[in-house]
Write an enzyme that holds these catalytic residues in place. Structure first.
Site, PDB file in Angstrom:
ATOM      1  N   GLY A 197     -28.244 -68.505 -17.114  1.00 33.73           N
ATOM      2  CA  GLY A 197     -28.190 -68.704 -15.670  1.00 33.73           C
ATOM      3  C   GLY A 197     -27.169 -69.754 -15.291  1.00 33.73           C
ATOM      4  N   SER A 198     -27.531 -70.561 -14.318  1.00 34.74           N
ATOM      5  CA  SER A 198     -26.561 -71.472 -13.700  1.00 34.74           C
ATOM      6  C   SER A 198     -26.075 -72.561 -14.624  1.00 34.74           C
ATOM      7  CB  SER A 198     -27.154 -72.097 -12.425  1.00 34.74           C
ATOM      8  OG  SER A 198     -27.380 -71.101 -11.450  1.00 34.74           O
TER       9      SER A 198
END
Length: 785
Positions: free
Chosen positions: A493-494
């Site tokens: 993810g981020s």
């Protein structure tokens, strides 16, 4: 006139006839004659006695016959004519003696005497050495008439030696050898077929037993030398099944009796123990492994009590009756009180693996199986070094007892090597407590925390929840035995946006304050992209894109890496590989995943736009942690490690080699990224405010990603994470937190921010890292159009 008669040849035992003066003439040498003299005749004309036959010998020399003395006859009987003694061969007389005898005979007239008178002379006359007939003639003179000339004897033919028939001898030898081989064959049949069982039983009662000697397993300690895994004395309970037969014990159910006594002590079912003891074809059976000294002492005490009872006089009498036949009062069994069913049970000293800290770092350290072999974690990875080299001992035994005078041999075991880990025991405890509490609060499936030294790459802590207690493996579930921090592959993810920003800054395509316009949605390929919240158009700096974790702003920044999307993909893919994505971390942990990263030329459709913000690729938690440690270390990646050094059996300590280093981005890029990451924590618009540590500048990034369910292969739930390092001005420690499939919330800043803060604060204090001496730069995150 009567013709003078010559004395017969051979009379007088080889002596010449007397001369005119009555004395025998002097002997003169005469050569031996080759032929035998003719057989002499007696005075009455009858042939003289036969010349004695030569003896059956190889010399073929005739043996002269010995004269027999005349036996006197009873009165009134007619005297028999005396036989002259056997004549010696003429060759034995000299030629001069023969001539003298011939002259004497011719000069004397023959005196006629009856043959009977000559024969009546006593045999004693032969004492003078001459035959009786010669002595009689010497006394009375020549006989009345001429005697016939003796007939010459035929020359004897030489006798030939006739050898035995070789065929008969060969047949004889063949018969003898056949008899001998028949005896051998019969004995062989007896030993191999008829008496084989009895002989094997006799041999088994006294033969050498070979017992393995287990080497002491090396210890695993934390960085301060406190044992995380060690070895203590234990005992394997073994048995000799042949000592449980009715012939050995005197009772038909010895295995069942022994199983009933041992089951409560060993924790093994009676059925299993009885089945193990009903195997008389083997002499060694291990009933239970790694038993405590208390269990061993219980069995020894019980065995001694039974042995004392079975050794009474009454029991000895019963056992003696077992050897007698039934018609003489023999018994077929003894009473149960006289049998010791544990006589064939023994114990062998060995080691038991224990973990003094119970479940502390259990997912990293691992465990050993029932055989004492590493089956998980570092116990499995370093099995060869930890196990050492087993030895062996052989000894003679009779009836299950050691025969000390029969000799034996021993090859001593070599202890294993001790491992000293990089794990700090206190930090490990703090990390394990923090992640366990948060996984429980979030109702998550699992979570893990990794703490790494940014300078050396050494892992200071690696905690997984739920964990397990290696001292009680029976209570652990199979999914808890692994180390999810390196074995789970998840989409980051981020947190992966840090790598995209590093590529953009390092290639000079943008700077931290580059203006980025971020719409609410963005159409790319076959998909419309959104941020995690609906918003109006944002006007953000590149630092703001990272601080607000905008997916759309990250896509727009990544597109600047090349004139075409394909070329941009190649540039970004190269940086991802340099950060260690899609490659082994260097830890070589059992079951470790290297993650998933497709080749840039294979990025198709929407995947080439999702990879920049952390979807469409997968990592493990240690790889993700190493990315942030690389930025904290000035852009140089150091391969992670968990072993600080080893101590050999001779006590020599050898430090582990440092991790391999490689530069990923420039030092300036790393410094800029650090300041941008500080905005995530310090800016009020940042997503990582809950990760702030009082007194220390913190750089970090949150992550919230759709989670791929490994059972279905589809997205289901979320992966929440936060990774950062501190102090940002002088980085020392990186901490990562990952929680899988939480129920109570799903944002990384919300769930993992507090865990990061708790573990980082404890780590900095434990390592005595001084607080930051400056304020964070607080880079602007937006701009006004």
């Amino acid at each position: 006139m009567s013709t003078p008669r010559q004395p017969p040849r051979g009379s007088g035992e080889g002596k010449p006839a007397p001369g005119a003066d009555g004395r025998p003439p002097a002997r003169s040498p005469r050569p031996a004659r080759a032929s035998q003299p003719p057989r002499p005749r007696r005075a009455d004309g009858e042939p003289g006695p036969d010349r004695p036959k030569p003896a059956r010998s190889r010399s073929a020399q005739p043996k002269p016959a010995q004269p027999k003395p005349a036996q006197p006859k009873p009165a009134g009987s007619k005297p028999a004519a005396a036989k002259p003694p056997a004549a010696k061969p003429a060759a034995a007389r000299p030629a001069a003696a023969k001539a003298s005898a011939a002259k004497s005979s011719a000069a004397r007239p023959a005196a006629a005497k009856p043959a009977a008178a000559r024969a009546a002379r006593p045999a004693a006359a032969g004492r003078t050495g001459a035959p009786a007939r010669v002595q009689s003639r010497l006394r009375s003179g020549p006989g009345p008439g001429p005697r016939p000339r003796p007939r010459p004897a035929a020359r004897p033919q030489p006798r030939t030696i006739k050898l035995a028939d070789p065929r008969k001898r060969l047949r004889f030898v063949t018969v003898v050898l056949s008899l001998v081989f028949s005896v051998f064959a019969g004995r062989l049949v007896q030993l191999q077929l008829i008496d084989s069982d009895a002989l094997a039983a006799d041999a088994n009662t006294n033969r050498y037993q070979v017992i393995p000697l287990t080497a002491e397993r090396g210890s695993i300690t934390s960085s301060d030398g406190v044992a995380l895994a060690t070895t203590v004395d234990a005992y394997d309970i073994t048995a000799d099944p042949q000592m449980f037969t009715p012939q050995s014990t005197g009772v038909p159910d010895a295995p069942e009796q022994a199983a009933a006594l041992l089951a409560p002590i060993l924790g093994v079912s009676k059925e299993q123990l009885a089945a193990d003891l009903h195997t008389p074809k083997t002499r060694y059976k291990r009933l239970a492994t790694q038993q405590t000294p208390d269990a061993k002492n219980q069995i020894s005490d019980l065995k001694s009590a039974l042995d004392k009872k079975a050794g009474s006089k009454a029991c000895a009498a019963q056992k003696a009756q077992l050897k007698l036949p039934a018609d003489k009062g023999g018994r077929t069994r003894v009473d149960n009180e006289c049998a010791n069913p544990l006589a064939g049970v023994f114990n062998r000293e060995t080691q038991r693996r224990v973990y003094p800290s119970d479940g502390l770092a259990a997912n990293l350290v691992g465990f050993v199986n029932a055989e004492g072999v590493g089956a998980g974690g570092l116990e499995q990875q370093y099995q060869a070094q930890l196990a050492g080299k087993d030895g062996r001992s052989s000894y003679a035994q009779a009836g299950g007892r050691l025969v000390p005078t029969a000799g034996g041999s021993m090859d001593a075991a070599v202890p294993g090597t001790d491992l000293r880990l990089t794990v700090n025991r206190d930090i490990q405890w703090a990390a394990q407590r923090a992640i366990t509490d948060q996984v429980s609060n979030a109702g998550a499936e699992k979570g893990y925390v990794v703490v790494q030294d940014v300078k050396t790459g050494q892992v200071l802590a690696m905690a997984t929840s739920p964990g397990f207690n290696p001292n009680d493996l029976a209570s652990a579930k199979s999914g808890q035995l692994g180390n999810a921090a390196v074995q789970d592959a998840y989409e980051p993810g981020s947190t992966a946006k840090l790598m995209t920003m590093a590529a953009v800054l390092d290639t000079g395509k943008a700077t931290w304050d580059t203006h980025v316009t971020v719409p609410n949605t963005l159409q790319r390929a076959d998909r419309v992209f959104h941020d995690d919240v609906d918003h109006e158009t944002w006007y953000l700096t590149l630092a703001g894109v990272l601080a607000k974790s905008s997916n759309i702003g990250t896509i727009e920044a990544a597109e600047q890496l090349g004139p075409t999307q394909a070329e941009a993909n190649q540039v970004l893919g190269g940086y991802l590989q340099k950060f260690g994505i899609g490659r082994p971390s260097g830890l070589d942990f059992p079951g470790e995943t290297k993650g998933i990263l497709a080749k840039p030329e294979d990025w198709k459709g929407s995947q080439q736009y999702t990879i920049p913000f952390g979807q469409g690729l997968s990592v493990n938690a240690l790889q993700a942690t190493s990315v942030f440690s690389t930025i904290a270390n000035g852009g140089v990646r150091v391969a992670p490690s968990v072993v600080q050094g080893t101590t050999s059996p001779d006590g020599k300590y050898t430090p582990a080699p440092p991790g391999a280093e490689s530069r990923v981005v420039s030092e300036q890029t790393a410094k800029t990224l650090t300041e941008m990451l500080e905005s995530v924590v310090t800016d009020e618009q940042g997503t990582g405010g809950k990760a702030a540590v009082p007194g220390y500048r913190v750089a970090g990034k949150t992550g919230t990603a759709n989670r791929v369910d490994p059972k279905t292969g589809r997205y289901s739930g979320y992966t929440a994470s936060f990774i950062g390092f501190a102090p940002a001005d002088q980085p020392r420690v990186t901490v990562s937190c990952v929680i899988q499939d939480p129920v109570n919330g799903h944002f990384g800043g919300q769930l993992c921010g507090p865990v990061f803060k708790q573990v980082m604060e404890f780590s900095l204090k434990t390592l005595q890292v001084p607080p930051s001496g400056s304020e964070a730069p607080n880079l602007p995150v937006d701009w006004k159009p």
